[in-house]
Structures are given as C-alpha cells and as structure tokens.
Design a protein around this motif. Structure first.
Motif, PDB file in Angstrom:
ATOM      1  N   ALA A  80       4.683  -2.111  -0.220  1.00 29.19           N
ATOM      2  CA  ALA A  80       5.014  -3.078   0.826  1.00 29.19           C
ATOM      3  C   ALA A  80       3.793  -3.515   1.623  1.00 29.19           C
ATOM      4  O   ALA A  80       3.800  -4.589   2.226  1.00 29.19           O
ATOM      5  CB  ALA A  80       6.064  -2.488   1.766  1.00 29.19           C
ATOM      6  N   SER A  81       2.738  -2.690   1.634  1.00 31.96           N
ATOM      7  CA  SER A  81       1.580  -2.978   2.477  1.00 31.96           C
ATOM      8  C   SER A  81       0.427  -2.069   2.068  1.00 31.96           C
ATOM      9  O   SER A  81       0.590  -1.149   1.251  1.00 31.96           O
ATOM     10  CB  SER A  81       1.917  -2.721   3.947  1.00 31.96           C
ATOM     11  OG  SER A  81       2.242  -1.345   4.144  1.00 31.96           O
ATOM     12  N   LYS A  82      -0.755  -2.333   2.651  1.00 36.02           N
ATOM     13  CA  LYS A  82      -1.888  -1.423   2.426  1.00 36.02           C
ATOM     14  C   LYS A  82      -1.556  -0.019   2.905  1.00 36.02           C
ATOM     15  O   LYS A  82      -1.927   0.975   2.273  1.00 36.02           O
ATOM     16  CB  LYS A  82      -3.129  -1.914   3.180  1.00 36.02           C
ATOM     17  CG  LYS A  82      -3.848  -3.076   2.577  1.00 36.02           C
ATOM     18  CD  LYS A  82      -5.258  -3.215   3.161  1.00 36.02           C
ATOM     19  CE  LYS A  82      -5.267  -3.338   4.662  1.00 36.02           C
ATOM     20  NZ  LYS A  82      -6.637  -3.408   5.215  1.00 36.02           N
ATOM     21  N   GLU A  83      -0.869   0.063   4.040  1.00 36.91           N
ATOM     22  CA  GLU A  83      -0.497   1.372   4.580  1.00 36.91           C
ATOM     23  C   GLU A  83       0.413   2.126   3.610  1.00 36.91           C
ATOM     24  O   GLU A  83       0.308   3.339   3.460  1.00 36.91           O
ATOM     25  CB  GLU A  83       0.198   1.198   5.932  1.00 36.91           C
ATOM     26  CG  GLU A  83      -0.723   0.742   7.054  1.00 36.91           C
ATOM     27  CD  GLU A  83      -0.960  -0.757   7.075  1.00 36.91           C
ATOM     28  OE1 GLU A  83      -1.694  -1.228   7.966  1.00 36.91           O
ATOM     29  OE2 GLU A  83      -0.422  -1.468   6.191  1.00 36.91           O
ATOM     30  N   ASP A  84       1.295   1.384   2.964  1.00 39.40           N
ATOM     31  CA  ASP A  84       2.198   1.993   1.988  1.00 39.40           C
ATOM     32  C   ASP A  84       1.410   2.562   0.818  1.00 39.40           C
ATOM     33  O   ASP A  84       1.751   3.616   0.280  1.00 39.40           O
ATOM     34  CB  ASP A  84       3.205   0.948   1.498  1.00 39.40           C
ATOM     35  CG  ASP A  84       4.370   1.573   0.754  1.00 39.40           C
ATOM     36  OD1 ASP A  84       4.708   2.743   1.047  1.00 39.40           O
ATOM     37  OD2 ASP A  84       4.965   0.888  -0.098  1.00 39.40           O
ATOM     38  N   ILE A  85       0.359   1.876   0.412  1.00 39.35           N
ATOM     39  CA  ILE A  85      -0.516   2.405  -0.640  1.00 39.35           C
ATOM     40  C   ILE A  85      -1.220   3.665  -0.156  1.00 39.35           C
ATOM     41  O   ILE A  85      -1.234   4.696  -0.838  1.00 39.35           O
ATOM     42  CB  ILE A  85      -1.568   1.362  -1.071  1.00 39.35           C
ATOM     43  CG1 ILE A  85      -0.899   0.114  -1.655  1.00 39.35           C
ATOM     44  CG2 ILE A  85      -2.534   1.973  -2.089  1.00 39.35           C
ATOM     45  CD1 ILE A  85      -1.875  -1.013  -1.961  1.00 39.35           C
ATOM     46  N   PHE A  86      -1.787   3.576   1.030  1.00 40.14           N
ATOM     47  CA  PHE A  86      -2.588   4.695   1.536  1.00 40.14           C
ATOM     48  C   PHE A  86      -1.750   5.958   1.693  1.00 40.14           C
ATOM     49  O   PHE A  86      -2.189   7.062   1.350  1.00 40.14           O
ATOM     50  CB  PHE A  86      -3.220   4.318   2.881  1.00 40.14           C
ATOM     51  CG  PHE A  86      -4.219   5.327   3.369  1.00 40.14           C
ATOM     52  CD1 PHE A  86      -5.506   5.348   2.867  1.00 40.14           C
ATOM     53  CD2 PHE A  86      -3.857   6.274   4.316  1.00 40.14           C
ATOM     54  CE1 PHE A  86      -6.429   6.291   3.305  1.00 40.14           C
ATOM     55  CE2 PHE A  86      -4.768   7.223   4.758  1.00 40.14           C
ATOM     56  CZ  PHE A  86      -6.061   7.225   4.251  1.00 40.14           C
ATOM     57  N   PHE A  87      -0.539   5.800   2.219  1.00 33.60           N
ATOM     58  CA  PHE A  87       0.335   6.954   2.420  1.00 33.60           C
ATOM     59  C   PHE A  87       1.340   7.103   1.275  1.00 33.60           C
ATOM     60  O   PHE A  87       2.440   7.615   1.466  1.00 33.60           O
ATOM     61  CB  PHE A  87       1.093   6.807   3.748  1.00 33.60           C
ATOM     62  CG  PHE A  87       0.205   6.831   4.960  1.00 33.60           C
ATOM     63  CD1 PHE A  87      -0.474   7.983   5.325  1.00 33.60           C
ATOM     64  CD2 PHE A  87       0.042   5.691   5.744  1.00 33.60           C
ATOM     65  CE1 PHE A  87      -1.292   8.014   6.443  1.00 33.60           C
ATOM     66  CE2 PHE A  87      -0.766   5.701   6.867  1.00 33.60           C
ATOM     67  CZ  PHE A  87      -1.449   6.866   7.215  1.00 33.60           C
ATOM     68  N   GLY A  88       0.946   6.678   0.095  1.00 35.68           N
ATOM     69  CA  GLY A  88       1.857   6.645  -1.040  1.00 35.68           C
ATOM     70  C   GLY A  88       2.363   7.999  -1.499  1.00 35.68           C
ATOM     71  O   GLY A  88       3.399   8.081  -2.172  1.00 35.68           O
ATOM     72  N   ARG A  89       1.669   9.077  -1.148  1.00 30.46           N
ATOM     73  CA  ARG A  89       2.103  10.418  -1.573  1.00 30.46           C
ATOM     74  C   ARG A  89       2.881  11.152  -0.485  1.00 30.46           C
ATOM     75  O   ARG A  89       3.126  12.348  -0.597  1.00 30.46           O
ATOM     76  CB  ARG A  89       0.880  11.264  -1.973  1.00 30.46           C
ATOM     77  CG  ARG A  89       0.156  10.801  -3.214  1.00 30.46           C
ATOM     78  CD  ARG A  89      -0.980  11.746  -3.554  1.00 30.46           C
ATOM     79  NE  ARG A  89      -0.512  13.064  -3.944  1.00 30.46           N
ATOM     80  CZ  ARG A  89      -1.308  14.136  -4.073  1.00 30.46           C
ATOM     81  NH1 ARG A  89      -2.599  14.023  -3.817  1.00 30.46           N
ATOM     82  NH2 ARG A  89      -0.801  15.307  -4.439  1.00 30.46           N
TER      83      ARG A  89
END
Length: 236
Positions: free
Chosen positions: A71-80
């Motif tokens: 959904a967002s860069k943050e979603d990628i970063f906190f993907g785990r």
C-alpha cells in the motif's frame, strides 16, 4: 519485467502442480523482489529520498505492480511485522493464568528479537533496517499507527480470552485495555534498544544483553503490578 501466464502455457503445466500454487509462488517472488529492491535503495539513499517509482524501476516491475503488493513505502519497510508479531499472538493462550500470560509475553518478545539475530544474514539485514529506521523522521511517525493496531489486536485477544468475565466483572475490559497498552509499550521499548544497538554495530552478544536487561527490568515491574491480581487470568 512482469510476465503473464497464457492459456497455452497453463495447459502445459504439470498436472501435479496446482495453478494456485504457481501463482502464489510467483506472487511471493515478485513481492520479495520489490522488498529487496526497496531495501537496497533505502540503505543507499535513506527512506525519505526513495520513491515508489524508483523502487519499481529497481525491481524491474511496473509501478502498478508495486501497489498490487504494498500500500505504501511504509508497508514495504514494515513488511515483516506480522512475522514478528506472531509470537505475541501465540502467547495469549486460552485457560492460562495471569502469570503464565506474562511469562508467555516475555518469551514472545525474546523470540521476536531473535528473528533479527538468528544468523549473520539476519543480523546484517537487522542493522540496515535499524539504521534506516533511526535515520528517518517519516518512519518514526509511521510507527505509531502500527503500534496502535498491535495494541487493539492484543486487547481483542485478551477480551476473547477472558470470555464471560468481561460482562460479569465491571471494569475488566478497561483493565485489559490498560494492560494491552503496557505490554505493547514494553515490547516497543525492547525493540528500540534492539534497533539502537544493531545500528551502532554492537556485537550480537551485547545486543542480546541490552535487550534482556531492558526486558527483565520491565517484566519485573509488570510482574509486581499484577502479582496479587486476577485481572489477567483467562475465563473458564
């Protein structure tokens, strides 16, 4: 680049491999490629400077494909985050006493930290994650909604675990909400120590010691606060 399975290609697929399985593995590979590309850029340029368009180009996928998975860069970063939170949910077991719940939450916190310290690759990834996190004001603010959702989910599980007691005992839900906020705050404090020590290139033994010292201090406070209370006992 992204590819699409045609009808002819599907017809030649071995019958023993379900189409959904292949799609699932392809989806996971694409998701991993996007995440890996993003973290390469985050490590080189910092989180705030990287755009989703740059991530798509680095991963060799269309920008729309990135949004299909994240959904967002943050979603990628906190993907785990769900992988790390899984230990927390497992600790909220039906039928357990308050003391068992506290012990389970402590173990869950230790186990979650160990995911970042499991081997050399995990430690290297953890150091990158921690440096990027601590170097971004955007990510610092993004932490707050994740913490709130974690607290809300923990409260839901505690209420379910308490069962009929929530209706029978006035004020119990409020007490469980207070405990959920404390438990999540303790977890966050421990992870703050984990990130600071990893980012500072502390050796794994020192990281573990710092994490355990912080957790032991917090767990002792929580243990004394709830030692003579049945608030955390599960319902029948």
């Amino acid at each position: 680049m992204t590819t699409h399975v045609t009808a002819d290609a599907s017809a030649t697929r071995p019958a023993c491999v379900p189409a959904t399985g292949l799609r699932g593995r392809k989806r996971e590979r694409t998701r991993r490629a996007i995440s890996d590309a993003a973290f390469r850029l985050f490590a080189e340029e910092g989180f705030d400077a990287v755009t989703l368009t740059r991530i798509a180009a680095e991963a060799d996928v269309a920008p729309a494909t990135v949004f299909t998975h994240f959904a967002s860069k943050e979603d990628i970063f906190f993907g785990r985050r769900e992988e790390f939170d899984a230990r927390l949910w497992e600790a909220v077991r039906p039928g357990s006493t308050g003391a068992e719940l506290l012990d389970g939450l402590i173990v869950a916190c230790v186990d979650a930290c160990e995911l970042a310290l499991a081997d050399e690759d995990s430690i290297a990834q953890g150091r990158v994650f921690s440096r990027v996190l601590l170097g971004s004001s955007v990510l610092g603010r993004s932490y707050l909604p994740f913490m709130r959702r974690r607290q809300e989910r923990l409260l839901e599980m505690l209420v379910e675990r308490a069962g009929p007691r929530v209706l029978a005992e006035p004020g119990l839900r409020a007490e469980l909400e207070l405990f959920a906020s404390l438990a999540v705050a303790v977890r966050q404090l421990v992870f703050d120590v984990l990130h600071v020590t990893l980012a500072a290139d502390e050796p794994p033994a020192r990281v573990r010691a710092a994490v355990r010292e912080t957790l032991d201090r917090a767990a002792d406070r929580l243990g004394r606060a709830y030692a003579d209370s049945d608030v955390l006992d599960a319902g029948a």
